[in-house]
Design a protein around this motif. Structure first.
Motif, PDB file in Angstrom:
ATOM      1  N   PHE A 206       0.825  -1.202   0.000  1.00 43.86           N
ATOM      2  CA  PHE A 206       0.000   0.000   0.000  1.00 43.86           C
ATOM      3  C   PHE A 206       0.860   1.254   0.000  1.00 43.86           C
ATOM      4  CE2 PHE A 206      -1.755   3.406   2.641  1.00 43.86           C
ATOM      5  CZ  PHE A 206      -2.834   3.782   1.855  1.00 43.86           C
ATOM      6  N   MET A 207       1.857   1.311   0.883  1.00 39.46           N
ATOM      7  CA  MET A 207       2.705   2.486   0.984  1.00 39.46           C
ATOM      8  C   MET A 207       3.531   2.684  -0.282  1.00 39.46           C
ATOM      9  SD  MET A 207       2.257   4.251   3.704  1.00 39.46           S
ATOM     10  CE  MET A 207       1.549   4.176   5.355  1.00 39.46           C
ATOM     11  N   GLY A 208       3.994   1.598  -0.879  1.00 35.28           N
ATOM     12  CA  GLY A 208       4.752   1.723  -2.127  1.00 35.28           C
ATOM     13  C   GLY A 208       3.915   2.321  -3.241  1.00 35.28           C
ATOM     14  N   ALA A 209       2.672   1.854  -3.351  1.00 37.56           N
ATOM     15  CA  ALA A 209       1.781   2.391  -4.379  1.00 37.56           C
ATOM     16  C   ALA A 209       1.477   3.863  -4.124  1.00 37.56           C
ATOM     17  CB  ALA A 209       0.483   1.578  -4.410  1.00 37.56           C
ATOM     18  N   ALA A 210       1.167   4.195  -2.865  1.00 35.42           N
ATOM     19  CA  ALA A 210       0.856   5.581  -2.525  1.00 35.42           C
ATOM     20  C   ALA A 210       2.062   6.488  -2.743  1.00 35.42           C
ATOM     21  CB  ALA A 210       0.375   5.672  -1.075  1.00 35.42           C
ATOM     22  N   LEU A 211       3.270   5.979  -2.464  1.00 33.36           N
ATOM     23  CA  LEU A 211       4.498   6.758  -2.667  1.00 33.36           C
ATOM     24  C   LEU A 211       4.694   7.093  -4.144  1.00 33.36           C
ATOM     25  CD1 LEU A 211       7.211   7.794  -1.281  1.00 33.36           C
ATOM     26  CD2 LEU A 211       8.203   5.671  -2.160  1.00 33.36           C
ATOM     27  N   MET A 212       4.518   6.101  -5.012  1.00 37.72           N
ATOM     28  CA  MET A 212       4.686   6.337  -6.439  1.00 37.72           C
ATOM     29  C   MET A 212       3.632   7.312  -6.950  1.00 37.72           C
ATOM     30  SD  MET A 212       7.382   4.662  -7.083  1.00 37.72           S
ATOM     31  CE  MET A 212       7.405   4.967  -8.849  1.00 37.72           C
ATOM     32  N   LEU A 213       2.417   7.213  -6.438  1.00 39.75           N
ATOM     33  CA  LEU A 213       1.382   8.161  -6.861  1.00 39.75           C
ATOM     34  C   LEU A 213       1.770   9.578  -6.486  1.00 39.75           C
ATOM     35  CD1 LEU A 213      -1.533   8.610  -8.004  1.00 39.75           C
ATOM     36  CD2 LEU A 213      -2.280   8.597  -5.613  1.00 39.75           C
ATOM     37  N   GLN A 214       2.237   9.767  -5.238  1.00 37.73           N
ATOM     38  CA  GLN A 214       2.602  11.112  -4.798  1.00 37.73           C
ATOM     39  C   GLN A 214       3.780  11.655  -5.589  1.00 37.73           C
ATOM     40  OE1 GLN A 214       0.693  12.748  -2.837  1.00 37.73           O
ATOM     41  NE2 GLN A 214       1.922  14.612  -2.835  1.00 37.73           N
ATOM     42  N   MET A 215       4.741  10.806  -5.930  1.00 37.33           N
ATOM     43  CA  MET A 215       5.842  11.237  -6.784  1.00 37.33           C
ATOM     44  C   MET A 215       5.312  11.733  -8.124  1.00 37.33           C
ATOM     45  SD  MET A 215       8.713   8.277  -6.043  1.00 37.33           S
ATOM     46  CE  MET A 215       9.651   8.753  -7.496  1.00 37.33           C
ATOM     47  N   SER A 216       4.293  11.060  -8.637  1.00 37.85           N
ATOM     48  CA  SER A 216       3.760  11.447  -9.947  1.00 37.85           C
ATOM     49  C   SER A 216       3.086  12.809  -9.916  1.00 37.85           C
ATOM     50  CB  SER A 216       2.774  10.382 -10.444  1.00 37.85           C
ATOM     51  OG  SER A 216       1.473  10.557  -9.905  1.00 37.85           O
ATOM     52  N   PHE A 217       2.639  13.253  -8.729  1.00 38.61           N
ATOM     53  CA  PHE A 217       1.955  14.539  -8.628  1.00 38.61           C
ATOM     54  C   PHE A 217       2.932  15.721  -8.548  1.00 38.61           C
ATOM     55  CE2 PHE A 217      -2.098  12.519  -7.857  1.00 38.61           C
ATOM     56  CZ  PHE A 217      -3.020  13.491  -8.221  1.00 38.61           C
ATOM     57  N   ALA A 218       4.210  15.467  -8.339  1.00 38.14           N
ATOM     58  CA  ALA A 218       5.173  16.545  -8.120  1.00 38.14           C
ATOM     59  C   ALA A 218       5.220  17.559  -9.268  1.00 38.14           C
ATOM     60  CB  ALA A 218       6.563  15.970  -7.842  1.00 38.14           C
ATOM     61  N   PRO A 219       5.274  17.139 -10.534  1.00 38.14           N
ATOM     62  CA  PRO A 219       5.277  18.149 -11.608  1.00 38.14           C
ATOM     63  C   PRO A 219       4.005  18.991 -11.633  1.00 38.14           C
ATOM     64  CG  PRO A 219       5.961  16.004 -12.446  1.00 38.14           C
ATOM     65  CD  PRO A 219       5.432  15.773 -11.067  1.00 38.14           C
ATOM     66  N   GLY A 343       9.871  13.328  -5.871  1.00 40.29           N
ATOM     67  CA  GLY A 343       9.248  13.759  -7.114  1.00 40.29           C
ATOM     68  C   GLY A 343       9.621  15.181  -7.496  1.00 40.29           C
ATOM     69  N   ALA A 344       9.650  16.086  -6.492  1.00 35.67           N
ATOM     70  CA  ALA A 344       9.988  17.483  -6.772  1.00 35.67           C
ATOM     71  C   ALA A 344      11.430  17.618  -7.243  1.00 35.67           C
ATOM     72  CB  ALA A 344       9.763  18.332  -5.522  1.00 35.67           C
ATOM     73  N   TYR A 345      12.322  16.838  -6.626  1.00 36.55           N
ATOM     74  CA  TYR A 345      13.736  16.926  -7.020  1.00 36.55           C
ATOM     75  C   TYR A 345      13.928  16.430  -8.452  1.00 36.55           C
ATOM     76  CZ  TYR A 345      18.781  16.436  -6.899  1.00 36.55           C
ATOM     77  OH  TYR A 345      20.115  16.536  -7.179  1.00 36.55           O
ATOM     78  N   ILE A 346      13.299  15.293  -8.785  1.00 36.17           N
ATOM     79  CA  ILE A 346      13.408  14.755 -10.147  1.00 36.17           C
ATOM     80  C   ILE A 346      12.780  15.723 -11.160  1.00 36.17           C
ATOM     81  CG2 ILE A 346      12.658  12.896 -11.680  1.00 36.17           C
ATOM     82  CD1 ILE A 346      12.807  11.011  -9.252  1.00 36.17           C
ATOM     83  N   LEU A 366       4.574   7.258 -15.754  1.00 40.06           N
ATOM     84  CA  LEU A 366       5.234   5.983 -15.476  1.00 40.06           C
ATOM     85  C   LEU A 366       5.143   5.647 -13.987  1.00 40.06           C
ATOM     86  CD1 LEU A 366       6.974   3.577 -16.330  1.00 40.06           C
ATOM     87  CD2 LEU A 366       8.999   5.039 -16.040  1.00 40.06           C
ATOM     88  N   ALA A 367       5.367   6.633 -13.123  1.00 44.39           N
ATOM     89  CA  ALA A 367       5.269   6.413 -11.684  1.00 44.39           C
ATOM     90  C   ALA A 367       3.852   5.995 -11.293  1.00 44.39           C
ATOM     91  CB  ALA A 367       5.679   7.679 -10.929  1.00 44.39           C
ATOM     92  N   ALA A 368       2.847   6.628 -11.872  1.00 46.32           N
ATOM     93  CA  ALA A 368       1.458   6.277 -11.574  1.00 46.32           C
ATOM     94  C   ALA A 368       1.136   4.862 -12.060  1.00 46.32           C
ATOM     95  CB  ALA A 368       0.513   7.294 -12.210  1.00 46.32           C
ATOM     96  N   ALA A 369       1.695   4.459 -13.198  1.00 48.29           N
ATOM     97  CA  ALA A 369       1.472   3.107 -13.707  1.00 48.29           C
ATOM     98  C   ALA A 369       2.074   2.062 -12.777  1.00 48.29           C
ATOM     99  CB  ALA A 369       2.058   2.973 -15.113  1.00 48.29           C
ATOM    100  N   ILE A 370       3.239   2.353 -12.213  1.00 47.05           N
ATOM    101  CA  ILE A 370       3.848   1.440 -11.241  1.00 47.05           C
ATOM    102  C   ILE A 370       2.963   1.338  -9.997  1.00 47.05           C
ATOM    103  CG2 ILE A 370       5.827   1.104  -9.704  1.00 47.05           C
ATOM    104  CD1 ILE A 370       7.558   2.442 -11.873  1.00 47.05           C
ATOM    105  N   ALA A 371       2.407   2.471  -9.566  1.00 46.45           N
ATOM    106  CA  ALA A 371       1.487   2.471  -8.430  1.00 46.45           C
ATOM    107  C   ALA A 371       0.285   1.569  -8.713  1.00 46.45           C
ATOM    108  CB  ALA A 371       1.020   3.898  -8.138  1.00 46.45           C
ATOM    109  N   MET A 372      -0.223   1.604  -9.934  1.00 48.04           N
ATOM    110  CA  MET A 372      -1.359   0.767 -10.301  1.00 48.04           C
ATOM    111  C   MET A 372      -1.023  -0.719 -10.165  1.00 48.04           C
ATOM    112  SD  MET A 372      -3.309   0.517 -14.004  1.00 48.04           S
ATOM    113  CE  MET A 372      -1.831  -0.189 -14.756  1.00 48.04           C
ATOM    114  N   LEU A 373       0.157  -1.112 -10.622  1.00 53.17           N
ATOM    115  CA  LEU A 373       0.563  -2.513 -10.534  1.00 53.17           C
ATOM    116  C   LEU A 373       0.697  -2.966  -9.083  1.00 53.17           C
ATOM    117  CD1 LEU A 373       3.228  -2.639 -13.406  1.00 53.17           C
ATOM    118  CD2 LEU A 373       0.848  -3.448 -13.469  1.00 53.17           C
ATOM    119  N   LEU A 374       1.240  -2.111  -8.231  1.00 49.72           N
ATOM    120  CA  LEU A 374       1.368  -2.454  -6.807  1.00 49.72           C
ATOM    121  C   LEU A 374      -0.008  -2.592  -6.158  1.00 49.72           C
ATOM    122  CD1 LEU A 374       4.344  -0.125  -5.787  1.00 49.72           C
ATOM    123  CD2 LEU A 374       4.390  -2.610  -5.998  1.00 49.72           C
ATOM    124  N   ALA A 375      -0.931  -1.704  -6.507  1.00 51.08           N
ATOM    125  CA  ALA A 375      -2.272  -1.759  -5.923  1.00 51.08           C
ATOM    126  C   ALA A 375      -3.003  -3.033  -6.330  1.00 51.08           C
ATOM    127  CB  ALA A 375      -3.072  -0.526  -6.337  1.00 51.08           C
TER     128      ALA A 375
END
Length: 395
Positions: A206-219, A343-346, A366-375
């Motif tokens: 759960f945390m891995g998926a949520a982390l990737m989602l939040q990274m995707s929101f940085a831009p 996410g902000a740094y990248i 891409l980060a959001a797609a990884i989150a989907m697979l984890l979920a």
């Protein structure tokens, strides 16, 4: 003296808190750009400020759980955050600005996790009632987004310090209107060791998926307004675009309780994350088409509102009642702090003063797609805090 019932007081607190974010999130990048910072400096500042949210929530959550005084923690954090925000009135260059906002961000993290705990406790863990009260936060956000677009177009980016200070004051006032939490009963004092909690495969998925989602929101959080400006959209149009997203969020929050009750949480989160990936691809390659861009903003209903409501339901179920303050803090620190900082740094590196905008949003997809697979790997039945400790590790 004005007194408020519990639900209106909670609604006012969410309204004021997210009203401040309605200024900070979409217009902070423009404010920093107006102060003469480069995109690399903006990315570094956003990353370091967000990184304070990794340490802050854990500290405040631990203090709140140990002292059983979450209201005092929230009020103290709001007071210091207001004082730190006052540094934004002075244009003294990059490093003083960085120090002031880092201090603001650190104490700002004392508020929301404890507010979530207080809300669920007051509502007896009713996810539907929570979502309806949380809607007031989205209303505050959209009002300030639209107001900010108008103020930016008329006065420039320096409208931010005074406007945000007004709503910070309203937030502090609302926190002093919240009722205190009653003491937990003996049956609610159950604790699980952090070793037991962290051994759970479900928690890490759960945390891995949520982390990737939040990274995707940085831009989106850091550069979307700059992106719209570079595409030729006015400040008012940009505000309206963000307003479309938040309007969809408001509707989704209102019905989130019903939606969560009808679908398996893992599949629902995966659908939200998949729609988020689609959203960022549209922004990356079709952002110059206003109607298509506006339609993509409707996906914010799943990207944020349903995904957030699902995350809150998971935390309320997974963590024992006496540890929910730290559970909320853990989520806020690792996901919003860690994911936002990475996410902000990248994004700051890949943005390249706008030349890398499409590539940056593609990475977000891409980060959001990884989150989907984890979920999709989450179990059909989520573990509950009142289960035996052995059952918490169910894959």
């Amino acid at each position: 003296m004005l007194t408020l019932a519990t639900k209106p007081a909670l609604a006012l607190a969410y309204f004021a808190y997210f009203g401040v974010l309605g200024l900070f999130v979409p217009y902070f990048g423009l404010f920093l750009d107006g102060r003469g910072l480069s995109s690399a400096q903006i990315g570094l500042l956003l990353a370091l400020v967000t990184a304070t949210r990794i340490v802050g929530p854990a500290l405040w959550g631990t203090l709140a759980d140990k002292t059983a005084r979450p209201l005092s923690i929230m009020r103290f954090g709001a007071i210091i955050a207001i004082l730190a925000w006052c540094s934004s009135f002075v244009d003294a260059g990059f490093w003083p600005l960085l120090a002031g906002f880092a201090l603001f961000s650190f104490f700002w993290t004392a508020i929301l996790p404890q507010l979530e705990v207080c809300t669920f406790h007051a509502l007896n863990d009713d996810a539907g009632a929570y979502s309806r009260i949380r809607t007031s936060g989205s209303v505050g956000y959209i009002i300030l987004v639209l107001l900010g677009g108008y103020l930016f177009q008329r006065f420039g980016s320096e409208f931010m310090p005074a406007t945000a200070l007004l709503f910070l004051g309203l937030l502090l006032l609302s926190l002093f209107k919240l009722p205190p939490l009653p003491k937990l009963s003996a049956s609610q004092q159950v604790h699980l060791s952090w070793r037991q909690l962290f051994k759970s495969k479900v928690l890490w998925l759960f945390m891995g998926a949520a982390l990737m989602l939040q990274m995707s929101f940085a831009p989106y959080y850091g550069f979307f307004t700059l992106y719209c400006r570079d595409l030729g959209y006015s400040g008012t149009v940009t505000g309206l675009l963000i307003g479309v997203a938040v309007a969809a969020e408001i509707v989704a929050f209102y019905f989130a309780g019903r939606i969560l009750g009808r679908f398996r949480l893992g599949h629902l989160l995966a659908a939200c994350y998949g729609l988020t990936a689609l959203r960022w691809l549209i922004v990356a390659y079709l952002g110059d088409q206003p109607l298509v861009l506006a339609a993509s903003m409707l996906l914010h209903a799943g990207s944020f509102a349903i995904a957030h409501s699902g995350a809150m339901q998971f935390i309320q179920q997974f963590f024992p009642k006496a540890q929910r303050g730290r559970g909320q803090a853990f989520y806020a620190g690792i996901i919003y702090g860690g994911g936002g900082a990475i996410g902000a740094y990248i994004a700051g590196i890949s943005w390249r003063d706008g030349a890398g905008a499409s590539a940056t949003f593609t990475l977000a997809a891409l980060a959001a797609a990884i989150a989907m697979l984890l979920a999709l790997s989450l179990p059909r039945t989520m573990p509950r805090a009142d289960d035996k400790a052995a059952n918490i590790n169910t894959p």
